[in-house]
Design an enzyme around this catalytic site. Structure first.
Site, PDB file in Angstrom:
ATOM      1  N   ASN A   1      17.261  21.382  -0.691  1.00 29.82           N
ATOM      2  CA  ASN A   1      16.754  20.843  -1.953  1.00 29.82           C
ATOM      3  C   ASN A   1      16.796  21.834  -3.128  1.00 29.82           C
ATOM      4  O   ASN A   1      17.548  21.631  -4.092  1.00 29.82           O
ATOM      5  CB  ASN A   1      15.320  20.358  -1.666  1.00 29.82           C
ATOM      6  CG  ASN A   1      14.669  19.660  -2.810  1.00 29.82           C
ATOM      7  OD1 ASN A   1      14.888  19.992  -3.949  1.00 29.82           O
ATOM      8  ND2 ASN A   1      13.835  18.676  -2.513  1.00 29.82           N
TER       9      ASN A   1
ATOM     10  N   ASP B   1      17.905  24.874  -3.258  1.00 28.96           N
ATOM     11  CA  ASP B   1      19.207  25.552  -3.343  1.00 28.96           C
ATOM     12  C   ASP B   1      20.145  24.745  -4.248  1.00 28.96           C
ATOM     13  O   ASP B   1      20.848  25.305  -5.105  1.00 28.96           O
ATOM     14  CB  ASP B   1      19.862  25.663  -1.964  1.00 28.96           C
ATOM     15  CG  ASP B   1      19.088  26.553  -1.008  1.00 28.96           C
ATOM     16  OD1 ASP B   1      17.945  26.188  -0.673  1.00 28.96           O
ATOM     17  OD2 ASP B   1      19.604  27.604  -0.587  1.00 28.96           O
TER      18      ASP B   1
ATOM     19  N   ASP C   1       9.625  30.812   3.067  1.00 31.25           N
ATOM     20  CA  ASP C   1       9.230  30.341   4.394  1.00 31.25           C
ATOM     21  C   ASP C   1       8.375  31.304   5.204  1.00 31.25           C
ATOM     22  O   ASP C   1       7.455  30.910   5.884  1.00 31.25           O
ATOM     23  CB  ASP C   1      10.484  30.041   5.229  1.00 31.25           C
ATOM     24  CG  ASP C   1      11.387  29.012   4.570  1.00 31.25           C
ATOM     25  OD1 ASP C   1      11.248  28.761   3.364  1.00 31.25           O
ATOM     26  OD2 ASP C   1      12.244  28.453   5.282  1.00 31.25           O
TER      27      ASP C   1
ATOM     28  N   ARG D   1      14.555  37.798  10.732  1.00 27.73           N
ATOM     29  CA  ARG D   1      14.109  36.398  10.809  1.00 27.73           C
ATOM     30  C   ARG D   1      12.643  36.320  11.266  1.00 27.73           C
ATOM     31  O   ARG D   1      12.068  37.300  11.697  1.00 27.73           O
ATOM     32  CB  ARG D   1      15.016  35.636  11.791  1.00 27.73           C
ATOM     33  CG  ARG D   1      16.487  35.635  11.394  1.00 27.73           C
ATOM     34  CD  ARG D   1      16.779  34.812  10.158  1.00 27.73           C
ATOM     35  NE  ARG D   1      16.334  33.437  10.286  1.00 27.73           N
ATOM     36  CZ  ARG D   1      16.395  32.531   9.299  1.00 27.73           C
ATOM     37  NH1 ARG D   1      16.875  32.865   8.122  1.00 27.73           N
ATOM     38  NH2 ARG D   1      15.964  31.310   9.493  1.00 27.73           N
TER      39      ARG D   1
ATOM     40  N   TYR E   1      12.958  38.366   6.158  1.00 24.42           N
ATOM     41  CA  TYR E   1      13.058  37.530   4.970  1.00 24.42           C
ATOM     42  C   TYR E   1      11.692  37.043   4.465  1.00 24.42           C
ATOM     43  O   TYR E   1      10.829  36.743   5.224  1.00 24.42           O
ATOM     44  CB  TYR E   1      14.131  36.465   5.148  1.00 24.42           C
ATOM     45  CG  TYR E   1      13.841  35.112   5.659  1.00 24.42           C
ATOM     46  CD1 TYR E   1      14.606  34.028   5.211  1.00 24.42           C
ATOM     47  CD2 TYR E   1      12.845  34.867   6.591  1.00 24.42           C
ATOM     48  CE1 TYR E   1      14.387  32.763   5.673  1.00 24.42           C
ATOM     49  CE2 TYR E   1      12.624  33.590   7.057  1.00 24.42           C
ATOM     50  CZ  TYR E   1      13.383  32.548   6.593  1.00 24.42           C
ATOM     51  OH  TYR E   1      13.158  31.289   7.039  1.00 24.42           O
TER      52      TYR E   1
ATOM     53  N   GLU F   1      22.270  36.639   0.978  1.00 20.92           N
ATOM     54  CA  GLU F   1      21.119  35.736   0.861  1.00 20.92           C
ATOM     55  C   GLU F   1      19.983  36.435   0.116  1.00 20.92           C
ATOM     56  O   GLU F   1      19.318  35.846  -0.725  1.00 20.92           O
ATOM     57  CB  GLU F   1      20.669  35.338   2.272  1.00 20.92           C
ATOM     58  CG  GLU F   1      19.518  34.342   2.325  1.00 20.92           C
ATOM     59  CD  GLU F   1      19.180  33.918   3.756  1.00 20.92           C
ATOM     60  OE1 GLU F   1      19.826  34.421   4.704  1.00 20.92           O
ATOM     61  OE2 GLU F   1      18.274  33.086   3.916  1.00 20.92           O
TER      62      GLU F   1
END
Ligand code: GLC
Length: 429
Positions: free
Chosen positions: A33, A35, A164, A197, A350, A394
């Site tokens: 979305n 992005d 996230d 991660r 991240y 990223e």
């Protein structure tokens, strides 16, 4: 000499899957979305029809209640977990069941302005359809995610924040059980190093939440009552308000006076509520955990995102700037997603420290709005040079500048395109 703008466009072309752009190959093989909203603004600089298309394809996933989901699964792929089968939603094109930051309205106005400036014939017609979709989504936010009309909208899943894995969720997420009905088969750690991660137990909590909401059949009221994770969040509310301002301008341009009144009310409510989240001793804004009632004091980039949508009083602005400077000391690349001396800081994992080009883009807009041109220019320059030096990653390690996570990343390419052209722009309201 390398032409980085060409590289950026090549990345967007390579990640095109037919009118929509995947964030990066394999790691994120569907349409995401927020992005796509950033990507649409990138396209608006050189291919306006394609920019519209990006937003139109995202709206294909919009639910009857107005929600625009965080992932639209246009075509199958087995390189990502949790796929469509885990979400168990009812939409015709499979989608996830949660949402993401509403950058859409900001993007729509950018695309619309670019199209009208160029005299594109079908600009108004295309923009109107998307405007109506955006307005339905904003109504959903205020009804489903702020039923008590506080002005702050709430997230029911960390992934709805777009940030996230942020330490902002640590306390609230620790209350969520790690049990799941779903078999968790992580795919992310097959693409990038596990140290970048989320931890395994947190992944189980993420999926536990999906199970709870699927059991509520994704009904907003039932989810609100059952949610074991509920955060009234300042970054999302600031983005919603900024988008609300963009939609208000469009509503006036389209002669939608009734909509304009409604948007003015939404915006005023969120503006008041955001201002009330300022904490003078912390020199930043804080989100609230709606289950414990406590402020979230973890120092993350979200605490400065309200600059995007507020015109701060001088004393507040000076304090926020001092705090931002403090977080920046000794770093190679700015702006960190977690304050560097905070115990939860991790330079490569991240959202727990790394620098994100799209967050910088939002902060730059916020700094410009508040006339902090020097800091805005410094951030813009550092964002561009770190992409040139370390690639279209990223995200970036703030200590070394190293590019981390997925490579050939669409939103980093879009940020490069927009930021390399925005030197003279005072503000992108
Ligand atoms: C990660 C990010 C999220 C983004 C997605 C696709 O999940 O945390 O914000 O939308 O990747 O890039």
């Amino acid at each position: 000499m390398t032409d980085y703008l060409d590289d950026a466009r090549r990345i967007l072309a390579a990640n095109d899957r037919g009118g929509y752009t995947v964030p990066t190959d394999r790691l994120y093989p569907f349409q995401w979305n927020w992005d796509s909203a950033f990507v649409a603004m990138g396209f608006a600089a050189y291919d306006i029809p394609r920019a519209y298309r990006e937003l139109e394809r995202l709206v294909e996933g919009q639910w009857a209640d107005g929600m625009i989901p965080h992932i639209v699964f246009h075509a199958p792929s087995d390189t990502y977990f949790p796929g469509a089968d885990v979400w168990r939603t009812a939409h015709t094109i499979p989608t996830s069941g949660i949402t993401q930051p509403p950058v859409f309205g900001i993007a729509l106005k950018k695309v619309h302005d670019a199209a009208t400036n160029r005299g594109m014939e079908d600009a108004r017609a295309r923009s109107l359809v998307l405007y109506e979709a955006a307005l339905r989504w904003h109504r959903w936010w205020y009804a489903a995610r702020d039923p008590e009309a506080t002005g702050l909208v709430a997230l029911l899943h960390p992934w709805e924040s777009g940030s996230d894995n942020s330490p902002a969720w640590d306390i609230a997420l620790a209350r969520v059980p790690t049990t799941t009905e779903t078999i968790v088969i992580r795919k992310d750690i097959g693409h990038v190093h596990a140290a970048m991660r989320p931890r395994d137990e947190d992944y189980h909590r993420f999926i536990h939440l999906v199970d709870v909401y699927a059991t509520c059949e994704w009904d907003p009221a039932r989810q609100w009552a059952a949610a074991p994770f509920k955060i009234a969040e300042v970054q999302t509310t600031a983005i919603l308000l900024k988008s609300g301002e963009a939609l208000l301008t469009l509503a006036r341009e389209f002669g939608r006076t009734f909509d304009a009144k409604e948007l003015e009310e939404f915006n005023a409510r969120s503006r008041r509520a955001l201002l009330a989240q300022w904490r003078p001793p912390l020199r930043r804004f804080v989100s609230r955990d709606l289950i414990s009632g406590a402020d979230i004091e973890a120092p993350t980039q979200a605490c400065f995102c309200p600059l995007l949508a507020l015109d701060l009083q001088p004393a507040m602005l000076d304090a926020a700037m001092e705090e931002m400077e403090l977080w920046s000391e000794g770093l190679t690349v700015l702006f960190p997603s977690t304050k560097p001396n905070y115990p939860g800081f991790e330079a490569k994992r991240y959202w727990r420290g790394p620098v994100w080009a799209i967050i910088n883009w939002l902060l730059i807009d916020g700094l410009r709005r508040n006339h902090e041109m020097e800091m805005a220019e410094k951030l813009r320059h550092l964002t561009l040079t770190s992409i040139e030096t370390n690639g279209f990653a990223e995200y970036f390690d703030p200590l070394t500048g190293e590019g981390c996570g997925g490579l050939g990343f669409s939103w980093t390419a879009a940020a490069y395109i927009v930021l390399s052209q925005s030197r003279e722009t005072a503000e992108t309201k």
